[in-house]
Each structure stands twice: as structure tokens, then as C-alpha cells.
Enzyme design. Structure first.
Site, PDB file in Angstrom:
ATOM      1  CG  ASP A  90      -1.811   1.229   1.290  1.00 25.06           C
ATOM      2  OD1 ASP A  90      -2.353   1.608   0.235  1.00 25.06           O
ATOM      3  OD2 ASP A  90      -1.963   1.841   2.363  1.00 25.06           O
ATOM      4  CB  SER A  91       0.240   4.734  -0.813  1.00 26.65           C
ATOM      5  OG  SER A  91      -0.971   4.876  -0.094  1.00 26.65           O
ATOM      6  CB  CYS A 104      -2.625   1.075  -2.687  1.00 29.26           C
ATOM      7  SG  CYS A 104      -2.735   2.799  -3.151  1.00 29.26           S
ATOM      8  CD  GLU A 138      -1.060   8.130   6.390  1.00 34.69           C
ATOM      9  OE1 GLU A 138      -0.018   8.721   6.653  1.00 34.69           O
ATOM     10  OE2 GLU A 138      -1.111   7.047   5.787  1.00 34.69           O
ATOM     11  CB  CYS A 155      -9.555   5.540   0.095  1.00 32.75           C
ATOM     12  SG  CYS A 155      -7.969   6.174   0.654  1.00 32.75           S
ATOM     13  CG  HIS A 177      -5.235   6.094   4.306  1.00 35.55           C
ATOM     14  ND1 HIS A 177      -4.686   5.230   3.399  1.00 35.55           N
ATOM     15  CD2 HIS A 177      -4.201   6.621   5.008  1.00 35.55           C
ATOM     16  CE1 HIS A 177      -3.371   5.246   3.541  1.00 35.55           C
ATOM     17  NE2 HIS A 177      -3.059   6.080   4.513  1.00 35.55           N
TER      18      HIS A 177
END
Ligand code: DGL
Length: 274
Positions: free
Chosen positions: A16-17, A79, A158, A190, A192
Site C-alpha cells: 500500500d502507499s 492500495c 493518518e 480508499c 485510509h
């Protein structure tokens, strides 16, 4: 041990990023406890979702090269932005089975909707690619799909900025359009976004079902491994390993927002050398 068994005993690579792909890892732990996971979070080059297709492809190629060096048997592109813009490309250039998160998430949404009106939220890259829209319409051309890029959600997650007034204000602003469209299902497109489920759910209301593609992805990984004869039958999976392209502390610190038990050992690698 046959060749085939030794291949099945190898780990699954997940990239993932950043930390968000841990939501997929947590579902792999839950649904596929015999599998060992090697995770790479590209924390040094996150976010991907604001970058061009060319850059996302090149980063994804390097991530796969690193995971191949770890001798993985299967790769999961956790991701959404990389699944949307780079999966076809890496599937063409590497000879290893791989899957992304767009199709599993779309399947879960299409089978869950009652009124056929589905919302999709994700990064600018994912939404701009129309990957979810295409995947959903391929499943059922009668579906109506409404999308919205929500880039600030990545920073909120994050930074653990969850459940605060500012998070609600941003969510109300982004999601107003989708509420107007009377969707009954919303894909969290996403990695996140799952930590923000509470905020997103409150803003959208109880009648809207939230689809977290991580769980559906883990189930699909299980099916694909079984079909490919790659499922690990040895219950004592090796130790999971976590790598990042920036300071390990950051992943350790924020992993609690994405997995049940925080990640304790993380190593840094130089992804640019791949
Ligand atoms: N992992 C990315 C995704 O799922 C989100 C964060 C980013 O923009 O890199 O699209």
C-alpha cells in the site's frame, strides 16, 4: 515436501502507499490465519492518490520487485489508487498472481444495494480513473453510480483525527452530494477510510450501508489461493513481516488505527533501489 507444497508455504505480499493497507492485512489475519504476510507500506512516497498514472505505475513496479525479492507466492495490491491505475500494468510485466481491491469492493456493493444507487468515495486518482464505476457497471449495467474524491480523509486517518468536530465538518462537505443522490450503499474506496467509518456513517445516516473492501478482498484472496492450489495448509504460518520506505516508528505509531494489535517490528528499506 512436494514443490507444490513448498510454494504454498510461501508468504503473501501486500503493498500500500502507507499504513492503510493494514486494514486488508487485519482481514487476512482474520479469514486466512494460516497465511504469512509480508507487508510493504510506501510511507516515504505517500500519498499515491494525488499522483499521475505514470508515477503510480512506476512506484507499483518497484513495490512488486521488492516483494518478489521476499519470495512471495501471491501479491495483493491493497492500495485503491494503485489497484485502479497500475494493476493491469504490473500484471502484464510480472509473472506472479496478483489481485487488487476494486473488484472485491464492487462485488460487495453490487450485491448489497437494494435501490441500485451506489456511492463511491476515494482519492482523486481512484475516482478520476472511473475504475469502480466501470467495475460496478460490468457487474450490473443498471446500477447508478455516484462518485466523490475525498482527499482530506487520508490526512484525517493518518493523524488519528477521527471523531473530532473538524472531521464531521469535512465529511459533511464531501458527502452532501452523495446524500442528495439517495444512495443506499457507499463504497469506502480508499484504504485510509475504514478508521473514519463512524464519522462517515453518522453523516450518511443509518440507511446507507458502508462497504469496506478489505473484508471482501481477504475472502477473494482465500478463493484465489484455493483455485491456484496456493493455500497454505500448514497452520503454523511464519512470522509476519512489515517494511516501510520511511521511519518505522510512524507505522508502529499509527498502526493502531488500522489493525487490532499494533505492529511492533518494522524495518526500513530503500525502495528506490528496486
Ligand atoms: N492507499 C491509498 C488508496 O487506497 C490512499 C492514500 C494515498 O493517497 O496514498 O487509494
Amino acid at each position: 515436501m512436494t514443490n507444490h507444497q513448498s510454494l504454498a508455504n510461501k508468504p503473501i505480499g501486500v503493498f500500500d502507499s502507507g499504513a492503510g493497507g493494514l486494514t486488508v492485512v487485519s482481514q487476512i489475519f482474520r479469514h486466512l490465519p494460516s497465511e504469512q504476510v509480508i507487508y510493504f507500506g510506501d510511507m516515504g512516497r505517500t500519498p499515491y492518490g494525488i499522483r499521475s498514472a505514470e508515477v503510480i505505475k512506476s512506484f507499483s513496479r518497484q513495490n512488486v520487485n521488492f516483494l518478489l525479492e521476499q519470495d512471495v507466492k501471491f501479491i495483493v495490491v491493497a492500495c485503491n489508487s494503485a489497484s485502479a491505475l497500475a494493476l493491469d500494468y504490473i500484471l502484464q510485466i510480472f509473472n506472479i498472481p496478483m489481485m487488487g481491491v476494486i473488484e472485491p469492493g464492487s462485488r460487495a456493493a453490487a450485491s448489497g444495494t437494494k435501490n441500485g444507487r451506489i456511492g463511491v468515495i476515494g482519492t482523486e486518482a481512484t475516482i478520476g480513473s472511473l475504475s469502480y464505476t466501470k467495475a460496478l457497471l460490468k457487474i450490473d449495467p443498471k446500477l447508478e453510480v455516484f462518485s466523490m474524491a475525498c482527499p482530506l480523509f487520508v490526512s484525517l486517518a493518518e493523524n488519528g483525527y477521527i471523531g473530532k468536530k473538524a472531521a464531521y465538518l469535512i465529511a459533511e462537505d464531501y458527502l452532501g452530494y452523495l446524500k442528495e443522490k439517495k444512495i443506499d450503499t457507499l463504497v469506502l474506496g480508499c484504504t485510509h477510510y475504514p478508521p473514519l467509518k463512524g464519522v462517515i456513517g453518522k453523516v450518511m445516516g443509518d440507511d446507507v450501508r458502508l462497504i469496506d473492501s478489505a473484508e471482501e478482498t481477504a475472502k477473494t484472496i482465500g478463493q484465489m489461493l484455493a483455485e491456484l492450489n496456493l493455500a497454505n495448509s500448514n497452520p503454523a504460518a511464519g512470522a509476519h513481516k512489515f517494511y516501510v520506505s520511511d521511519t518505522p516508528e510512524k507505522l508502529k505509531e499509527i498502526s493502531k488505527y488500522f489493525v487490532e494489535s499494533p505492529v511492533e517490528e518494522v524495518a526500513r528499506i530503500d525502495i528506490n533501489s528496486y
